[in-house]
Design a protein around this motif. Sequence first.
Motif, mmCIF file in Angstrom:
data_model
loop_
_atom_site.group_PDB
_atom_site.id
_atom_site.type_symbol
_atom_site.label_atom_id
_atom_site.label_comp_id
_atom_site.label_asym_id
_atom_site.label_seq_id
_atom_site.Cartn_x
_atom_site.Cartn_y
_atom_site.Cartn_z
ATOM 1 N N GLY A 21 37.209 38.705 40.576
ATOM 2 C CA GLY A 21 36.653 38.491 39.243
ATOM 3 C C GLY A 21 35.775 39.640 38.794
ATOM 4 O O GLY A 21 35.879 40.121 37.664
ATOM 5 N N ILE A 22 34.921 40.106 39.692
ATOM 6 C CA ILE A 22 34.031 41.220 39.361
ATOM 7 C C ILE A 22 34.806 42.528 39.251
ATOM 8 O O ILE A 22 34.507 43.384 38.415
ATOM 9 N N ALA A 23 35.834 42.684 40.081
ATOM 10 C CA ALA A 23 36.587 43.948 40.127
ATOM 11 C C ALA A 23 37.537 44.136 38.946
ATOM 12 O O ALA A 23 37.812 45.274 38.547
ATOM 13 N N LEU A 24 38.048 43.034 38.386
ATOM 14 C CA LEU A 24 39.099 43.130 37.354
ATOM 15 C C LEU A 24 38.754 44.067 36.194
ATOM 16 O O LEU A 24 39.488 45.039 35.948
ATOM 17 N N PRO A 25 37.678 43.819 35.436
ATOM 18 C CA PRO A 25 37.409 44.713 34.288
ATOM 19 C C PRO A 25 37.101 46.138 34.708
ATOM 20 O O PRO A 25 37.429 47.085 33.987
ATOM 21 N N VAL A 26 36.488 46.304 35.876
ATOM 22 C CA VAL A 26 36.150 47.650 36.367
ATOM 23 C C VAL A 26 37.423 48.438 36.678
ATOM 24 O O VAL A 26 37.578 49.599 36.268
ATOM 25 N N LEU A 27 38.351 47.808 37.393
ATOM 26 C CA LEU A 27 39.573 48.496 37.807
ATOM 27 C C LEU A 27 40.468 48.856 36.623
ATOM 28 O O LEU A 27 40.986 49.972 36.548
ATOM 29 N N VAL A 28 40.650 47.907 35.694
ATOM 30 C CA VAL A 28 41.553 48.196 34.568
ATOM 31 C C VAL A 28 40.993 49.308 33.695
ATOM 32 O O VAL A 28 41.744 50.140 33.160
ATOM 33 N N TYR A 29 39.664 49.341 33.559
ATOM 34 C CA TYR A 29 39.051 50.401 32.752
ATOM 35 C C TYR A 29 39.125 51.756 33.460
ATOM 36 O O TYR A 29 39.525 52.766 32.869
ATOM 37 N N VAL A 49 49.210 46.928 36.567
ATOM 38 C CA VAL A 49 49.386 46.534 37.965
ATOM 39 C C VAL A 49 48.162 45.767 38.464
ATOM 40 O O VAL A 49 48.307 44.771 39.196
ATOM 41 N N PHE A 50 46.963 46.182 38.059
ATOM 42 C CA PHE A 50 45.747 45.476 38.455
ATOM 43 C C PHE A 50 45.611 44.164 37.697
ATOM 44 O O PHE A 50 45.250 43.128 38.270
ATOM 45 N N PHE A 51 45.892 44.211 36.390
ATOM 46 C CA PHE A 51 45.785 43.016 35.559
ATOM 47 C C PHE A 51 46.704 41.912 36.088
ATOM 48 O O PHE A 51 46.274 40.775 36.306
ATOM 49 N N ILE A 52 47.955 42.236 36.316
ATOM 50 C CA ILE A 52 48.937 41.239 36.768
ATOM 51 C C ILE A 52 48.637 40.772 38.192
ATOM 52 O O ILE A 52 48.641 39.573 38.482
ATOM 53 N N ALA A 53 48.349 41.725 39.081
ATOM 54 C CA ALA A 53 48.116 41.376 40.488
ATOM 55 C C ALA A 53 46.881 40.502 40.665
ATOM 56 O O ALA A 53 46.920 39.490 41.383
ATOM 57 N N ILE A 54 45.787 40.868 40.001
ATOM 58 C CA ILE A 54 44.541 40.117 40.173
ATOM 59 C C ILE A 54 44.631 38.738 39.545
ATOM 60 O O ILE A 54 44.235 37.738 40.161
ATOM 61 N N LEU A 55 45.164 38.638 38.330
ATOM 62 C CA LEU A 55 45.272 37.333 37.695
ATOM 63 C C LEU A 55 46.266 36.436 38.434
ATOM 64 O O LEU A 55 46.056 35.228 38.546
ATOM 65 N N SER A 56 47.343 37.012 38.945
ATOM 66 C CA SER A 56 48.295 36.227 39.743
ATOM 67 C C SER A 56 47.633 35.724 41.018
ATOM 68 O O SER A 56 47.832 34.575 41.429
ATOM 69 N N VAL A 209 34.095 36.915 33.414
ATOM 70 C CA VAL A 209 34.724 37.030 34.736
ATOM 71 C C VAL A 209 33.715 37.515 35.774
ATOM 72 O O VAL A 209 33.788 37.127 36.955
ATOM 73 N N GLY A 210 32.763 38.338 35.342
ATOM 74 C CA GLY A 210 31.721 38.776 36.265
ATOM 75 C C GLY A 210 30.818 37.630 36.678
ATOM 76 O O GLY A 210 30.443 37.512 37.852
ATOM 77 N N ALA A 211 30.486 36.755 35.715
ATOM 78 C CA ALA A 211 29.613 35.613 35.998
ATOM 79 C C ALA A 211 30.280 34.630 36.948
ATOM 80 O O ALA A 211 29.686 34.213 37.945
ATOM 81 N N PHE A 212 31.530 34.245 36.647
ATOM 82 C CA PHE A 212 32.158 33.280 37.560
ATOM 83 C C PHE A 212 32.495 33.937 38.891
ATOM 84 O O PHE A 212 32.484 33.284 39.939
ATOM 85 N N GLY A 213 32.763 35.254 38.877
ATOM 86 C CA GLY A 213 33.005 35.964 40.128
ATOM 87 C C GLY A 213 31.774 35.940 41.023
ATOM 88 O O GLY A 213 31.867 35.675 42.229
ATOM 89 N N PHE A 214 30.607 36.184 40.443
ATOM 90 C CA PHE A 214 29.357 36.158 41.202
ATOM 91 C C PHE A 214 29.084 34.757 41.734
ATOM 92 O O PHE A 214 28.641 34.585 42.881
ATOM 93 N N SER A 215 29.392 33.758 40.918
ATOM 94 C CA SER A 215 29.202 32.374 41.332
ATOM 95 C C SER A 215 30.050 32.037 42.557
ATOM 96 O O SER A 215 29.580 31.424 43.516
ATOM 97 N N TRP A 216 31.313 32.464 42.536
ATOM 98 C CA TRP A 216 32.207 32.200 43.670
ATOM 99 C C TRP A 216 31.767 32.979 44.905
ATOM 100 O O TRP A 216 31.919 32.499 46.039
ATOM 101 N N LEU A 217 31.231 34.173 44.722
ATOM 102 C CA LEU A 217 30.726 34.941 45.868
ATOM 103 C C LEU A 217 29.563 34.207 46.539
ATOM 104 O O LEU A 217 29.492 34.130 47.766
ATOM 105 N N ILE A 218 28.643 33.692 45.723
ATOM 106 C CA ILE A 218 27.510 32.949 46.271
ATOM 107 C C ILE A 218 28.007 31.702 47.002
ATOM 108 O O ILE A 218 27.547 31.376 48.099
ATOM 109 N N LYS A 219 28.980 31.004 46.406
ATOM 110 C CA LYS A 219 29.532 29.800 47.031
ATOM 111 C C LYS A 219 30.271 30.148 48.315
ATOM 112 O O LYS A 219 30.353 29.323 49.242
ATOM 113 N N GLY A 220 30.800 31.345 48.403
ATOM 114 C CA GLY A 220 31.481 31.790 49.616
ATOM 115 C C GLY A 220 30.536 32.342 50.658
ATOM 116 O O GLY A 220 30.971 32.878 51.685
#
Length: 239
Positions: A21-29, A49-56, A209-220
Amino acid sequence: MEKKAILNSYLRIRKLIGTLGIALPVLVYLFHKDLLASISHYYYTESAVFFIAILSAFGFFLISYRGYDKDPSREMLSDNIITNISGFAVLIVVLIPTSCSESGSEFITKTICDTRNYPMFGHDKSLWNIIHLVSAAIFLFTMGWMSIYRFTRTTNKEEMKFENAIYKCCGYAVWICIAILLIQFVGEKFGADLHATKYDVFILETISVGAFGFSWLIKGKALEDIVAFNKMMFGARKK
């Protein structure tokens, strides 16, 4: 041992979802080296390739994720149902991409949109675009729901007060971004331009996506892993 193995599997999935989640916008940009109107528009670039792979990956991880069972006395949906809805929604986002137009890139407009030389499932159809937007909204909304209502489900309320505050802040950040995007979308339909910049959608999507990504990292328990790693490294140096 079996329960511990299952828990470790959940923790790994949570950390993967958070990292992606955190990586997606960074990588595509970074890969395209140009800012577009939305993350979805990178489908029409080499960053696809990043957009499709990460969302899939999001979709398959979420569908395979079970999480907490529902409490029949106070809950309508289990983690499994919510993440299944979210997983299928994000897969639709991949299979039915945003329309080619309004990417904010003159190059994409001239070489792809105007010539209709669309990659894979690319298109410029308004109905398909609405399906894409609704699916993306469902995906983000359910991610916010998970953070606010499901991640905070614990019997140790006092011990988890700090983590629960993070989950709620992340979830509400996702919902606020969705609300702003919805207001801007409705405003456009009535001829009002409510955008602060032409990159508002990209910025708000990135926050979401950064916010929910951070949330999942904390939960993990990613923070615990970092603390344990630092102790191991600094402890080894002291010796």
